[in-house]
Design a protein around this motif. Structure first.
Motif, PDB file in Angstrom:
ATOM      1  N   LYS A  95      -1.364 -32.875 -24.645  1.00 13.93           N
ATOM      2  CA  LYS A  95      -1.611 -34.047 -25.092  1.00 13.93           C
ATOM      3  C   LYS A  95      -1.356 -35.280 -24.275  1.00 13.93           C
ATOM      4  N   GLY A  96      -2.047 -36.299 -23.961  1.00 20.73           N
ATOM      5  CA  GLY A  96      -2.159 -37.316 -23.021  1.00 20.73           C
ATOM      6  C   GLY A  96      -2.507 -37.069 -21.511  1.00 20.73           C
ATOM      7  N   ASP A  97      -3.057 -35.781 -21.147  1.00 19.02           N
ATOM      8  CA  ASP A  97      -3.413 -35.588 -19.819  1.00 19.02           C
ATOM      9  C   ASP A  97      -4.810 -35.915 -20.176  1.00 19.02           C
ATOM     10  N   ALA A  98      -5.472 -35.624 -18.876  1.00 18.91           N
ATOM     11  CA  ALA A  98      -6.873 -35.266 -18.945  1.00 18.91           C
ATOM     12  C   ALA A  98      -7.334 -34.294 -18.188  1.00 18.91           C
ATOM     13  N   LEU A  99      -8.472 -33.631 -18.769  1.00 22.62           N
ATOM     14  CA  LEU A  99      -9.427 -32.763 -17.722  1.00 22.62           C
ATOM     15  C   LEU A  99     -10.167 -33.487 -16.674  1.00 22.62           C
ATOM     16  N   ALA A 100     -10.173 -32.969 -15.425  1.00 19.54           N
ATOM     17  CA  ALA A 100     -11.011 -33.660 -14.592  1.00 19.54           C
ATOM     18  C   ALA A 100     -12.067 -32.471 -14.268  1.00 19.54           C
ATOM     19  N   GLY A 210      -3.821 -27.122 -23.835  1.00 13.01           N
ATOM     20  CA  GLY A 210      -5.040 -26.318 -22.984  1.00 13.01           C
ATOM     21  C   GLY A 210      -6.273 -27.144 -22.681  1.00 13.01           C
ATOM     22  N   GLY A 211      -6.384 -28.217 -23.574  1.00 11.31           N
ATOM     23  CA  GLY A 211      -7.280 -28.900 -23.496  1.00 11.31           C
ATOM     24  C   GLY A 211      -8.719 -28.279 -24.105  1.00 11.31           C
ATOM     25  N   TYR A 212      -8.949 -27.102 -24.180  1.00 13.62           N
ATOM     26  CA  TYR A 212     -10.069 -26.517 -24.658  1.00 13.62           C
ATOM     27  C   TYR A 212     -11.456 -27.172 -24.354  1.00 13.62           C
ATOM     28  N   LEU A 213     -11.777 -26.739 -23.367  1.00 13.27           N
ATOM     29  CA  LEU A 213     -13.297 -27.506 -22.871  1.00 13.27           C
ATOM     30  C   LEU A 213     -14.396 -26.706 -23.422  1.00 13.27           C
ATOM     31  N   TYR A 214     -15.543 -27.402 -23.829  1.00 12.79           N
ATOM     32  CA  TYR A 214     -16.756 -26.989 -24.541  1.00 12.79           C
ATOM     33  C   TYR A 214     -17.713 -27.426 -23.572  1.00 12.79           C
ATOM     34  N   VAL A 215     -18.918 -26.709 -23.399  1.00 12.62           N
ATOM     35  CA  VAL A 215     -20.066 -27.273 -22.783  1.00 12.62           C
ATOM     36  C   VAL A 215     -21.205 -26.575 -23.197  1.00 12.62           C
ATOM     37  N   GLY A 216     -22.494 -27.474 -23.413  1.00 13.66           N
ATOM     38  CA  GLY A 216     -23.604 -26.651 -23.743  1.00 13.66           C
ATOM     39  C   GLY A 216     -24.852 -27.951 -23.779  1.00 13.66           C
ATOM     40  N   ASP A 217     -25.894 -27.497 -24.049  1.00 11.92           N
ATOM     41  CA  ASP A 217     -26.979 -28.550 -24.152  1.00 11.92           C
ATOM     42  C   ASP A 217     -27.492 -29.256 -23.138  1.00 11.92           C
TER      43      ASP A 217
END
Length: 328
Positions: A95-100, A210-217
């Protein structure tokens, strides 16, 4: 020198923007698709910063609209729309980080005609909806199937539109909520912003380990606003390079291209989405250049730009940007 070396990902990423191990997430690997963004699903993939992940995505209708004779109201089951691939766990994300997330490519996938657009009852920017209830009858249901390849969008025998692909829905998990994949918010989600396209890097707040990245659409092309509620929806193969910025701290999605920096806000009414995006941009410009927030505010009055993502979803999305050449 490549502009990526000077990007936030290149300067601040754990992997310094350097591509790492290659991974694949196919439809078969995914098995179960997700209709909410949340921290409660088990990750389908765990990667280190720098990973390059090739992801297969469904279209917004999970491929259920097969022909122009289909009626969306009879086939689709609301709210089970916008199926998401993932979540992808990024090691070290807190928490407080960013996924690039660098978007390398978005390619149409599957048999032609691969593109689908339609009119859906009580859905769209120029019709009555559940939130703007009117007595007039819904528009007729119409489905259009379109051949799409990287040479163009073959709209008719006389018109070929450009292939301008982007990711309509991408984001990280909220900390505690499970929120519909139809809705955009501080974590990203269904922003439907055409700038989230190959060549861009999107920075998404990390709210859970872990961020938990989702992608679609994914979309083959879309005008500003996604006017009728549906763009040209396509199943796609998406290639992403995922890095991690520790302590990035932004509360809303940030998007970077070679020429510009953008923040994305989502809210109703529309002006509140624009206010969120511009507020975040003002604060970032001030911090980046050493100006006061008041000076950055006045600067953006002169050269800020606004991009309308969607004006049809439960919350609307707006991107506010500035050209990097003004950041002096």
């Amino acid at each position: 020198m490549d502009w990526l070396d000077h990007s936030l990902m290149g300067k601040k990423g754990v992997a310094a923007g350097v591509a790492g191990a290659a991974h694949s997430l196919t439809i078969e690997d995914q098995k179960t698709f997700h209709y909410v963004y949340g921290p409660y699903a088990d990750p389908v993939l765990e990667v280190d910063p720098g990973a390059v992940v090739t992801v297969e995505t469904h279209d917004a209708f999970e491929g259920k609209i097969l022909s122009a004779a289909d009626k969306p109201s009879e086939i689709l089951q609301f709210p089970f729309l916008n199926p998401q691939s993932g979540p992808i766990h990024v090691r070290g994300a807190e928490k407080g980080d960013a996924l690039a997330v660098r978007i390398i490519s978005v390619s149409p996938r599957g048999p032609q005609p691969v593109g689908t657009t339609c009119l859906i009852p009580e859905f769209g920017g120029l019709v009555s909806t559940g939130q703007t209830a009117m007595l007039n009858a819904p528009l007729p249901e119409i489905v259009k199937k379109v051949v799409v390849d990287e040479a163009g969008v073959h709209w008719s025998d006389t018109l070929t539109l450009p292939y301008e692909p982007f990711i309509g829905t991408i984001g990280t998990a909220p900390e505690i909520e499970a929120i519909s994949s139809l809705q955009p918010d501080y974590y990203g989600g269904n922003m439907d912003l055409p700038d989230v396209a190959p060549g861009a890097i999107i920075y998404l707040p990390v709210n859970t380990p872990g961020g938990y990245l989702y992608v679609g659409d994914c979309h083959a092309i879309q005008g500003d606003g996604e006017l009728c509620g549906v763009a040209l929806e396509i199943p796609a193969t998406v290639v992403l390079q995922i890095d991690l910025i520790k302590g990035h701290g932004n509360a809303w999605p940030q998007l970077e291209t070679e020429e510009a920096m953008m923040f994305i806000g989502s809210a109703r009414p529309l002006e509140d989405a624009a206010r969120i995006a511009y507020r975040e941009l003002v604060r970032w410009v001030a911090a980046e250049t050493g100006q006061s927030e008041e000076e950055a505010y006045m600067l953006l009055t002169m050269c800020g730009k606004v991009r309308l993502g969607n004006m049809v979803d439960p919350k609307y999305s707006v991107g506010a940007s500035i050209l990097k050449r003004y950041l002096v």
